[in-house]
Scaffold this motif. Structure first.
Motif, short mmCIF file in Angstrom:
data_model
loop_
_atom_site.label_atom_id
_atom_site.label_comp_id
_atom_site.label_asym_id
_atom_site.label_seq_id
_atom_site.Cartn_x
_atom_site.Cartn_y
_atom_site.Cartn_z
N ASN A 13 1.32 -15.63 -13.09
CA ASN A 13 0.91 -15.48 -14.49
C ASN A 13 -0.18 -14.44 -14.66
N GLU A 14 -0.21 -13.48 -13.74
CA GLU A 14 -1.25 -12.46 -13.82
C GLU A 14 -0.63 -11.08 -13.98
N THR A 15 -1.49 -10.15 -14.36
CA THR A 15 -1.09 -8.75 -14.44
C THR A 15 -1.55 -8.06 -13.15
N MET A 16 -0.67 -7.32 -12.54
CA MET A 16 -1.04 -6.61 -11.28
C MET A 16 -0.08 -5.45 -11.07
N THR A 17 -0.39 -4.61 -10.07
CA THR A 17 0.53 -3.51 -9.77
C THR A 17 1.66 -4.03 -8.88
N VAL A 18 2.72 -3.24 -8.80
CA VAL A 18 3.85 -3.62 -7.94
C VAL A 18 3.36 -3.72 -6.49
N ARG A 19 2.52 -2.78 -6.09
CA ARG A 19 2.02 -2.80 -4.72
C ARG A 19 1.26 -4.09 -4.42
N GLN A 20 0.41 -4.51 -5.36
CA GLN A 20 -0.33 -5.76 -5.17
C GLN A 20 0.62 -6.95 -5.10
N LEU A 21 1.64 -6.90 -5.95
CA LEU A 21 2.62 -8.00 -5.99
C LEU A 21 3.36 -8.10 -4.65
N VAL A 22 3.78 -6.95 -4.14
CA VAL A 22 4.54 -6.93 -2.88
C VAL A 22 3.68 -7.49 -1.75
N GLU A 23 2.40 -7.09 -1.71
CA GLU A 23 1.50 -7.59 -0.66
C GLU A 23 1.23 -9.09 -0.85
N ARG A 24 1.17 -9.51 -2.10
CA ARG A 24 0.92 -10.93 -2.43
C ARG A 24 2.02 -11.84 -1.88
N VAL A 25 3.26 -11.34 -1.91
CA VAL A 25 4.35 -12.19 -1.39
C VAL A 25 4.58 -11.94 0.11
N GLY A 26 3.67 -11.16 0.72
CA GLY A 26 3.69 -11.03 2.18
C GLY A 26 4.62 -9.97 2.72
N LEU A 27 4.94 -8.95 1.92
CA LEU A 27 5.84 -7.90 2.39
C LEU A 27 5.09 -6.58 2.51
N THR A 42 8.00 2.43 -9.78
CA THR A 42 7.17 2.82 -8.63
C THR A 42 6.08 1.78 -8.40
N GLU A 43 5.46 1.87 -7.21
CA GLU A 43 4.53 0.79 -6.80
C GLU A 43 3.21 0.81 -7.56
N ASP A 44 2.90 1.86 -8.30
CA ASP A 44 1.66 1.88 -9.09
C ASP A 44 1.85 1.26 -10.48
N GLN A 45 3.10 0.95 -10.84
CA GLN A 45 3.38 0.38 -12.17
C GLN A 45 2.74 -1.01 -12.30
N VAL A 46 2.25 -1.30 -13.49
CA VAL A 46 1.63 -2.61 -13.75
C VAL A 46 2.71 -3.57 -14.26
N VAL A 47 2.77 -4.73 -13.64
CA VAL A 47 3.74 -5.74 -14.07
C VAL A 47 2.99 -6.91 -14.73
N ARG A 48 3.65 -7.50 -15.72
CA ARG A 48 2.96 -8.49 -16.56
C ARG A 48 3.68 -9.84 -16.52
#
Lengths: 62, 307
Positions: A13-27, A42-48
């Motif tokens: 339920n947070e806003t973050m970049t794709v790169r942060q999201l990918v690292e968050r799920v352990g990849l 791209t990995e710099d895009q912000v996802v909501r």
């Protein structure tokens, strides 16, 4: 946001970049491509929180 | 991130090239870069007939798509290895290849079924022969033989495979770890048709990262088999890819430098075969394909019954 990778799913339920999201799920960022609502981003895009993100593994087939 | 060419939203960032591109310019770049690779390594000319080895996976279907869009006369060849393992893997991958072919009526798809032709799936052959390396080593041997046979029998000038830079770098990594000098000598974007009975083989995607072939496949809407082969789970080549990817994350361009630097060194003569190291090839007594030892080749020996 709902995140789908192979047969796994996560909810965030947070806003973050794709790169942060990918690292968050352990990849590693270089091992997946991200689709937001079916579109490649791209990995710099912000996802909501209202996005649906599909992570596609780069290694496939055999 | 913005496209380096038009400043529209980028769909991919290639750190090793310091290049981000939008969908339109990425698809354009991908075609041009493939053509430049074909020319750089003198792989093919437009009048040649190409046979593309198609597995139903992203790389080989993307390669077939690109070659057709570049105007090459490219047919496809799918080898049904009878891999099921409760997942219907071969059946699904074959459907992907057939689906692509149906959308491209100008191209022909040749399908070779190993269980139909030889009476056994690769898992059955591997179990019967108790080969070290299991189904994967049998798979490689069968694919090499049947691809070569189909290319020669079909009168194709060359055989194209979808190997990308990650595949090649992983193989190189394994060969260096074990100092397989013979394999290092032969690894390259072009395998010439040395002597009788060997088709020329080329790898037009050898300078693309795997994520780039995936991006092309997704953007073109090509339907491919996503799941890994059930026998590839835990494969050494996948472990080597993971190690190289960790290094790439630390330093962009590592994989590219590793592989392309190797090709450059090879071209400059770092690896040379002595006359004694050059294998003398003999035609197999049964199929006629070249083999290093007189008698039957390794493929034909697979189908011999145990004494």
């Amino acid at each position: 946001m709902r995140v789908i990778y192979r047969d796994q799913q996560w909810e965030f339920n947070e806003t973050m970049t794709v790169r942060q999201l990918v690292e968050r799920v352990g990849l590693l960022p270089g091992t997946v491509l991200a689709l937001r609502n079916g579109k490649l981003i791209t990995e710099d895009q912000v996802v909501r929180p209202d996005d649906e993100i599909k992570l596609i593994a780069i290694v496939s087939g055999g | 991130m913005r496209c380096s060419k038009c400043h529209a939203t980028a769909v991919i960032n290639m750190r090793q090239h310091k290049l981000a591109l939008c969908e339109e310019h990425y698809l354009e770049w991908f075609l041009q870069y493939t053509q430049r690779t074909i020319e750089k390594y003198q792989m093919a000319t437009p009048e040649m007939r190409l046979l593309v080895a198609v597995s139903g996976g992203k790389d080989s279907l993307a390669l077939w798509d690109v070659l057709l869009r570049l105007g090459y006369q490219a047919d496809g060849m799918y080898i049904d290895l009878g891999i099921d393992e409760g997942l219907g893997y071969s059946q699904h991958s074959r459907e992907k290849a057939e689906h692509f072919a149906a959308q491209h009526p100008a191209a022909r798809l040749i399908v070779i079924s190993i269980p139909e032709l030889y009476g056994e799936s690769i898992a059955q052959v591997a179990a019967r022969r108790r080969r070290s390396g299991g189904p994967c080593s049998v798979c490689g041997l069968i694919k090499r033989h049947e691809m070569n046979r189909a290319a020669l029998e079909g009168g194709y000038h060359l055989l194209a495979t979808g190997h990308n830079l990650d595949d090649e770098a992983a193989v190189l990594f394994g060969n260096v770890l074990h100092w397989q000098t013979g394999y290092l000598l032969r690894q390259g974007p072009v395998l010439p048709a040395d002597g009788e009975g060997l088709a020329r083989k080329v790898k037009p995607f050898c300078r693309f990262y795997e994520r780039e072939t995936l991006a092309y496949t997704l953007l073109r809407g090509i339907d491919y088999i996503y799941d890994e082969c059930p026998f590839a789970v835990g494969a050494t080549s996948i472990a080597h890819k993971a190690i190289l990817e960790q290094m790439e994350t630390q330093s962009a361009g590592t994989k590219r430098q590793f592989y392309l630097g190797f090709l450059q060194a090879r071209e400059e003569g770092l690896f040379r075969a002595s006359e004694e190291e050059r294998p003398v090839l003999h035609p197999c007594e049964r199929c006629g394909q070249p083999t290093t030892a007189p008698g039957l080749c390794a493929f034909c020996r697979l189908w011999e019954q145990e004494p």
